[in-house]
Structure formats: structure tokens, C-alpha cells
Design a protein around this motif. Structure first.
Motif, PDB file in Angstrom:
ATOM      1  N   ALA A  51       3.380  13.407   7.189  1.00  0.00           N
ATOM      2  CA  ALA A  51       4.389  14.856   7.011  1.00  0.00           C
ATOM      3  C   ALA A  51       5.580  14.610   6.306  1.00  0.00           C
ATOM      4  O   ALA A  51       6.031  13.229   7.953  1.00  0.00           O
ATOM      5  N   HIS A  52       6.227  14.550   5.449  1.00  0.00           N
ATOM      6  CA  HIS A  52       7.746  14.331   5.712  1.00  0.00           C
ATOM      7  C   HIS A  52       8.737  15.783   6.050  1.00  0.00           C
ATOM      8  O   HIS A  52       8.264  16.844   5.902  1.00  0.00           O
ATOM      9  N   THR A  53       9.628  15.452   6.646  1.00  0.00           N
ATOM     10  CA  THR A  53      10.371  16.554   7.094  1.00  0.00           C
ATOM     11  C   THR A  53      11.198  17.231   5.490  1.00  0.00           C
ATOM     12  O   THR A  53      10.679  16.624   4.383  1.00  0.00           O
ATOM     13  N   ASN A  54      11.731  18.502   6.179  1.00  0.00           N
ATOM     14  CA  ASN A  54      12.063  19.542   4.672  1.00  0.00           C
ATOM     15  C   ASN A  54      13.738  19.852   5.209  1.00  0.00           C
ATOM     16  O   ASN A  54      13.932  20.004   6.148  1.00  0.00           O
ATOM     17  N   THR A  76      11.755  18.520   0.533  1.00  0.00           N
ATOM     18  CA  THR A  76      10.775  17.624   0.925  1.00  0.00           C
ATOM     19  C   THR A  76      11.500  16.558   0.477  1.00  0.00           C
ATOM     20  O   THR A  76      11.746  15.921  -0.456  1.00  0.00           O
ATOM     21  N   TYR A 116      10.219  11.067   7.530  1.00  0.00           N
ATOM     22  CA  TYR A 116       8.667  11.341   7.846  1.00  0.00           C
ATOM     23  C   TYR A 116       8.003  11.145   9.106  1.00  0.00           C
ATOM     24  O   TYR A 116       8.509  10.054  10.115  1.00  0.00           O
ATOM     25  N   ALA A 141      10.276  19.837  11.834  1.00  0.00           N
ATOM     26  CA  ALA A 141       9.345  20.494  10.330  1.00  0.00           C
ATOM     27  C   ALA A 141       7.921  19.239  10.142  1.00  0.00           C
ATOM     28  O   ALA A 141       6.605  19.340  10.587  1.00  0.00           O
ATOM     29  N   SER A 142       8.261  17.377  10.211  1.00  0.00           N
ATOM     30  CA  SER A 142       7.451  16.386  10.315  1.00  0.00           C
ATOM     31  C   SER A 142       6.220  16.426  10.665  1.00  0.00           C
ATOM     32  O   SER A 142       5.786  16.563  10.809  1.00  0.00           O
ATOM     33  N   SER A 190       6.653  21.636   5.125  1.00  0.00           N
ATOM     34  CA  SER A 190       6.202  20.256   4.877  1.00  0.00           C
ATOM     35  C   SER A 190       4.948  20.008   4.804  1.00  0.00           C
ATOM     36  O   SER A 190       4.341  19.135   4.644  1.00  0.00           O
TER      37      SER A 190
END
Ligand code: 2P0
Length: 325
Positions: free
Chosen positions: A9-12, A37, A42, A108-109, A145
């Protein structure tokens, strides 16, 4: 049941900020927010549910985490266990892929990746929208995310309909330059900071009202692919959020002297005809929203004040996805 899964998962970064909860237990926000994003930052998380485990174990960047951190993860996994009606314990291994020296580790990620991996490992088959409501209960910003590009977190009316919605893939020359500003000591955590702001800042009701308009305006700007408008709304919304903190009791601010240097550098670039706009979160780092095609030029201007390792160019990132060996 697969019992094991690994998810990225990538951060945003929020362009319209989430700053304050109306329900702290369920992480329901006071206003809808909208983010971008990011590709470069990530988290990869593997979850294995195993009947041989007596308890949950949590490893971050190869190091086993202590009781407090593990409890946070356990509480979050309990949501998935309840859904699956299982008591199975898990081993969680997370790697944060954040450029060194940036200090940009993100909840987030982290929670989006953990949500995605728990969902697959337990064979729950939650759709992305529902999954975002689970991610939300780990950390509000994790809601967004789940998806890539521009994403809206609709504040909703209750826990079931406060979820993320993909808005646009941001594939129209959108980029971000992150200016990693040195942080002296850990500031007020965002969770404490937003709570104090909601409870004490006289500016807070005005912020909520104004954010409602900003989200409509920014979605119109995105639909029209109007970069200048997108940037103007982003910068103004972030400034308003930081303004609410100055009105809190006791007042607080995440800004450092170098944050101002970064803001002034962006303003100077605009005067030279290079549109770029700043936004800041619960820390001193400055994120510069720009046209991806101009990111190198913008980075060069920032190199007059910041060292190379503090400047990260990133394009828009994708939503969560399974990593297969
Ligand atoms: C955001 N921030 O929209 C805002 C802008 C910081 C400033 O979401 O309490 O770690 O876990 O829901 O998501 C940071 O707060 O807070 C954040 P919790 P979170 O990105």
C-alpha cells in the motif's frame, strides 16, 4: 483458506485535509477529505494466520515490536477476526519503503497494507470500498490509501458508509516534490492535536464549513484538469487547517523555520511562472504539488536551500495490490 498474504500500500497526502473526528471510536471524520496517493512511499506487509501461534507477533523493518505496538496491531486484526469468526493469531511482518532521512513513515500505508493482507489471508473477500472502512479504523488517513491517484474519503453518516472513493488516476502531469524538513523532537501527535483543536479552537467550526466547500471546488478542478485551481485550493486548505491549531488551547504548530523557507521557495517559483503549491501535515515537512514535467526544475530551485537527500520527487501511486513471490 490461504492463511497467508502479502500486500503493498502506498501512502497518500491530503490536499483537502482530515483534521478532527466526530466519533473517536470509529474514526468518523468531521469532514470529507481528498488525497493524492504517492508512488515513492509505501509499505509491504505480510500476514500469516497460524493456529500454532499463542499470540500476535509484529515485526517492523525486521525488528520485533514491543507490547504497545503489537497491541495496536492485535486490536486492528480483531476487526477482521470478528468478521471471519475466528480466533486465529497472526504473525505480521511490515517493511516501510521510505527514502532514508526523510522521516516520512506513515500510518496511512501501514494500515492500508495490513487491512489488505488480513483480508486476503483470511479469505474475507471484502471489496475495496468495504476494505477502506476497515483500514479507517486503524488510522483515518489509511482509508484513502486503498486506492491510487486522487481519492476522496467521504465522511459518510456512519461507520458503514464512511469510505474511500477513487476520483481520478492523476495521470495528467501531476507530481509532488517532498521537502523533508529536519524535525527536532516529536511534536504533538496528530491524534492528540486534532482532538485538542476540535475541543478548544474557536476557528474549528469555520474550518469544517470551509472544508465542505473546498472539497466540492477541488473535485470540479480535478474534473476540469485545471492544475492551477487544484493547487490554489490545496494550498489554501492546508493553511486553514494549520490556522486552526494556532487557535487551540494551548496553541501549537508543526512548522519549523525550514518549513517557511520551503514555502517561500515555492512562492518564488510561482513568481517565475512555475506553478507549484505547498501543503503540510502533522509535521514540518512541506509537500509541493506540481506538474510532474516540472518536478526536476522545482527540485533544482529547492537545492539552493536543502540537500539532495531531503528532496524526493514522486509521481502518483497506485492502490493496494497483492505481492506474489
Ligand atoms: C490527513 N492528517 O488528511 C491529515 C492532515 C494529518 C494532517 O490524517 O487519528 O494518522 O490515526 O485517524 O490519519 C494524520 O492523522 O490520524 C492525518 P488517526 P492520522 O492526512
Amino acid at each position: 483458506m490461504p492463511n497467508k498474504a502479502c500486500v503493498r500500500a502506498h501512502t497518500n497526502i491530503a490536499l483537502i485535509k482530515y483534521w478532527g473526528k466526530r466519533d473517536e471510536t470509529n474514526f468518523l471524520p468531521m469532514n470529507s477529505s481528498l488525497s493524492l496517493t504517492l508512488d515513492k512511499l509505501y509499505t509491504d506487509t505480510m500476514v500469516v494466520f497460524d493456529e500454532a501461534l499463542p499470540q500476535d507477533f509484529f515485526y517492523l523493518n525486521g525488528e520485533q515490536q514491543g507490547e504497545k505496538e503489537t497491541q495496536k496491531i492485535s486490536k486492528f486484526l480483531d476487526l477482521f477476526r470478528a468478521e471471519k469468526k475466528t480466533a486465529l493469531r497472526a504473525r505480521v511482518e511490515s517493511i516501510n519503503h521510505v527514502p532514508t532521512a526523510a522521516g516520512l513513515a506513515s500510518s496511512a500505508s501501514a494500515f492500508a497494507a495490513l487491512a489488505g493482507a488480513a483480508n486476503l489471508a483470511l479469505g474475507l473477500d471484502l471489496d475495496p470500498q468495504r476494505l477502506s472502512t476497515f483500514a479507517r479504523r486503524g488510522s483515518g488517513s489509511a482509508t484513502r490509501s486503498i486506492y491510487g491517484g486522487f481519492v476522496e474519503w467521504d465522511m459518510g453518516t456512519c461507520s458503514d458508509d464512511s469510505f474511500a472513493v477513487p476520483v481520478d488516476d492523476a495521470g495528467w502531469d501531476i507530481g509532488m516534490v517532498i521537502v523533508a524538513v529536519n524535525q527536532k523532537a516529536k511534536e504533538v501527535s496528530s491524534r492528540i492535536g486534532m482532538k485538542r483543536t476540535v475541543e478548544t479552537s474557536p476557528f474549528y467550526p469555520a474550518w469544517v464549513e470551509s472544508a465542505k466547500k473546498d472539497i466540492l471546488d477541488i473535485k470540479a478542478a480535478i474534473a476540469a484538469k485545471d492544475f492551477i485551481r487544484l493547487g490554489e485550493i490545496t494550498e489554501a486548505n492546508g493553511m486553514k487547517m494549520h490556522g486552526t491549531m494556532l487557535g487551540a488551547e494551548p496553541p501549537f504548530s508543526y512548522w519549523e523555520p525550514d518549513s517557511i523557507v520551503a514555502i517561500k521557495t515555492a512562492q518564488a517559483l510561482r513568481k517565475q511562472g512555475i506553478p507549484c503549491y505547498v501543503t503540510m501535515d502533522a509535521g514540518p515537512n512541506v509537500k509541493v504539488l506540481c506538474r510532474l514535467s516540472q518536478a526536476e526544475t522545482i527540485k533544482a530551485a529547492f537545492l539552493e536551500h536543502f540537500t539532495e537527500d531531503k528532496l524526493i520527487i514522486t509521481k502518483p501511486g497506485k492502490g493496494i495490490r497483492e505481492l506474489t513471490e
